[in-house]
Each structure stands twice: as C-alpha cells, then as structure tokens.
Write a protein that holds these residues in place. Structure first.
Motif, PDB file in Angstrom:
ATOM      1  N   GLN A  48      -8.757  -4.439   4.787  1.00  0.00           N
ATOM      2  CA  GLN A  48      -9.536  -4.105   5.975  1.00  0.00           C
ATOM      3  C   GLN A  48     -10.474  -5.104   6.302  1.00  0.00           C
ATOM      4  O   GLN A  48     -11.092  -5.163   7.487  1.00  0.00           O
ATOM      5  CB  GLN A  48     -10.791  -3.156   5.215  1.00  0.00           C
ATOM      6  N   ARG A  49     -10.824  -6.204   5.406  1.00  0.00           N
ATOM      7  CA  ARG A  49     -11.360  -7.331   5.731  1.00  0.00           C
ATOM      8  C   ARG A  49     -10.479  -8.200   6.766  1.00  0.00           C
ATOM      9  O   ARG A  49     -11.258  -8.933   7.545  1.00  0.00           O
ATOM     10  CB  ARG A  49     -11.740  -8.198   4.369  1.00  0.00           C
ATOM     11  N   GLN A 107      -7.576   1.817  -8.647  1.00  0.00           N
ATOM     12  CA  GLN A 107      -8.718   0.659  -8.425  1.00  0.00           C
ATOM     13  C   GLN A 107      -7.992  -0.473  -7.901  1.00  0.00           C
ATOM     14  O   GLN A 107      -8.308  -1.068  -6.925  1.00  0.00           O
ATOM     15  CB  GLN A 107      -9.312   0.272  -9.690  1.00  0.00           C
ATOM     16  N   ARG A 155       0.765  -1.144   0.034  1.00  0.00           N
ATOM     17  CA  ARG A 155      -0.029  -0.088  -0.164  1.00  0.00           C
ATOM     18  C   ARG A 155       0.797   1.202  -0.154  1.00  0.00           C
ATOM     19  O   ARG A 155       0.491   2.116  -0.731  1.00  0.00           O
ATOM     20  CB  ARG A 155      -0.870   0.067   1.199  1.00  0.00           C
ATOM     21  N   LEU A 162      -7.299   0.195  -4.292  1.00  0.00           N
ATOM     22  CA  LEU A 162      -8.701   0.460  -3.557  1.00  0.00           C
ATOM     23  C   LEU A 162      -8.809  -1.277  -3.273  1.00  0.00           C
ATOM     24  O   LEU A 162      -9.453  -1.615  -2.152  1.00  0.00           O
ATOM     25  CB  LEU A 162      -9.837   0.924  -4.167  1.00  0.00           C
ATOM     26  N   ASP A 163      -8.709  -1.946  -4.191  1.00  0.00           N
ATOM     27  CA  ASP A 163      -8.901  -3.528  -4.082  1.00  0.00           C
ATOM     28  C   ASP A 163      -8.395  -4.089  -3.065  1.00  0.00           C
ATOM     29  O   ASP A 163      -8.640  -4.747  -2.027  1.00  0.00           O
ATOM     30  CB  ASP A 163      -8.820  -4.357  -5.389  1.00  0.00           C
ATOM     31  N   GLU A 164      -6.803  -3.687  -2.924  1.00  0.00           N
ATOM     32  CA  GLU A 164      -6.057  -4.199  -1.902  1.00  0.00           C
ATOM     33  C   GLU A 164      -6.153  -3.725  -0.598  1.00  0.00           C
ATOM     34  O   GLU A 164      -6.199  -4.536   0.529  1.00  0.00           O
ATOM     35  CB  GLU A 164      -4.628  -4.000  -2.546  1.00  0.00           C
ATOM     36  N   GLN A 165      -6.784  -2.520  -0.470  1.00  0.00           N
ATOM     37  CA  GLN A 165      -7.361  -1.839   0.774  1.00  0.00           C
ATOM     38  C   GLN A 165      -8.302  -2.479   1.205  1.00  0.00           C
ATOM     39  O   GLN A 165      -8.600  -2.710   2.634  1.00  0.00           O
ATOM     40  CB  GLN A 165      -7.637  -0.268   0.282  1.00  0.00           C
ATOM     41  N   LEU A 166      -9.398  -3.079   0.402  1.00  0.00           N
ATOM     42  CA  LEU A 166     -10.352  -3.651   0.852  1.00  0.00           C
ATOM     43  C   LEU A 166      -9.941  -5.033   1.540  1.00  0.00           C
ATOM     44  O   LEU A 166     -10.515  -5.259   2.519  1.00  0.00           O
ATOM     45  CB  LEU A 166     -11.555  -4.039  -0.417  1.00  0.00           C
TER      46      LEU A 166
END
Length: 190
Positions: A116-117, A106, A67, A109-113
């Motif tokens: 967060q999971r 994008q 990130r 953002l996908d890796e951030q999601l």
C-alpha cells in the motif's frame, strides 16, 4: 485465483485504455488550439502512461504474487485448524497452531502495508507528473498569450484539459499494482 483473474480486464486493461483514450482526446483538443503543445502533451503523456503501467507493475509484482500465495496458505491453515480443532485441543497443540496462524497473518499484513505504501508513492508521483505537465503547458500557453497567439480562455482550456487527465491516470498505479497477483493467479490455475 479466478476472482483475481476476473480483475484482469476491469483493473488492468480497461483503466489503461481509458487513460490512453483520454490522453488522445486531450492532446487532439490542445493540438487544435496550439499544435506544438498538443504534440508535447501527447509524447509526455505516453511516457507517463508507460511509466505508470510498467513501473507500477514491476515495483509491486513480487509483493502481489506473494500476497496471493500467503493468502492461500493462510486460508489452508485456518481450514486445517478448524478441521483438527478437537485433536489439537486434546493434544495441547492448539496454542502453538494459533500462534503460527497469527504470525503468518501478521506477515501478510506487514507485506500488505508495504504494498500500500508503494501504491501511495506511485499515486503521488502520478499526481506530481500531471501537475508538472499542467504547469509546463500553462507556461507555454502564457508565452503564446503574451505573443498574442492565443487568448486567455484558450490557455485556461488547455490547462483544464491536462488537469482532467488526472481522473483517468490516478487509477493506474493501484490497478497495475495488481499485476503480480494476476500473474501468480494465472500461474496457479495453469
């Protein structure tokens, strides 16, 4: 990178020390009431603390490090695109640059999601562990109460002391999920 390293003390060291201190106080309180339960809480709490800190750091390390690198690359792409806006527009390459920027954004953002999971799963496991400790201590307290070794209010006090640990332990997964980013920032600065 410097901002990320500023979080070292506030997000990593201080919460872990706060959780350790609260565990020691709760264990001492419970040990003064029921020594065996206090010792059991201390050992289980130390194991949980170790798992939360090291487990969170290890499971999210790669995502946090990526990130930092992706954010820096995205920032550089934005600056390059703004600096070369006239040239990119004149040569007709602006839409391709914009698409590349959106694709990289994008991906970030996908890796951030995903990150967060993972933090949410770790926080749920933390809560389940604290509640399990509380349930185990409640059962031990009820057995001691039934044997007339403890009074009812002391059993409830022990349970409340364990449940209060959640306040300091609940921040650990999110805090130690920053470990990878902190290591990457330190490596870049070095």
């Amino acid at each position: 990178d410097i901002d990320t390293l500023d979080n070292l003390y506030l997000r990593l060291i201080a919460p872990a020390l706060g959780a350790l201190l609260s565990l020691l106080v709760a264990s001492a309180l419970i040990a003064s009431i029921y020594p065996l339960a206090g010792l059991a809480l201390l050992l289980a709490g130390l194991l949980l603390l170790l798992l939360l800190t090291l487990g969170s750091a290890q499971w999210t390390r790669e995502l946090g490090a990526r990130r930092i690198l992706q954010t820096d690359a995205l920032r550089n792409q934005c600056i390059d695109q703004l600096n070369g806006l006239a040239e990119l527009t004149a040569s007709g390459l602006l839409p391709a640059w914009q698409q590349a920027l959106l694709a990289d954004s994008q991906q970030l953002l996908d890796e951030q999601l995903i990150w967060q999971r993972r933090v949410a799963v770790l926080q749920a496991l933390n809560l389940a562990a604290i509640l399990s400790l509380g349930l185990g201590l409640l059962l031990a307290g009820l057995i001691a109460w039934q044997a007339q070794l403890l009074s009812g209010p002391l059993v409830i006090l022990m349970l409340m002391a364990v449940l209060a640990l959640n306040e300091s332990f609940s921040t650990l997964p999110a805090s130690f999920a920053q470990w990878g980013a902190t290591l990457a920032a330190a490596g870049r600065l070095n």
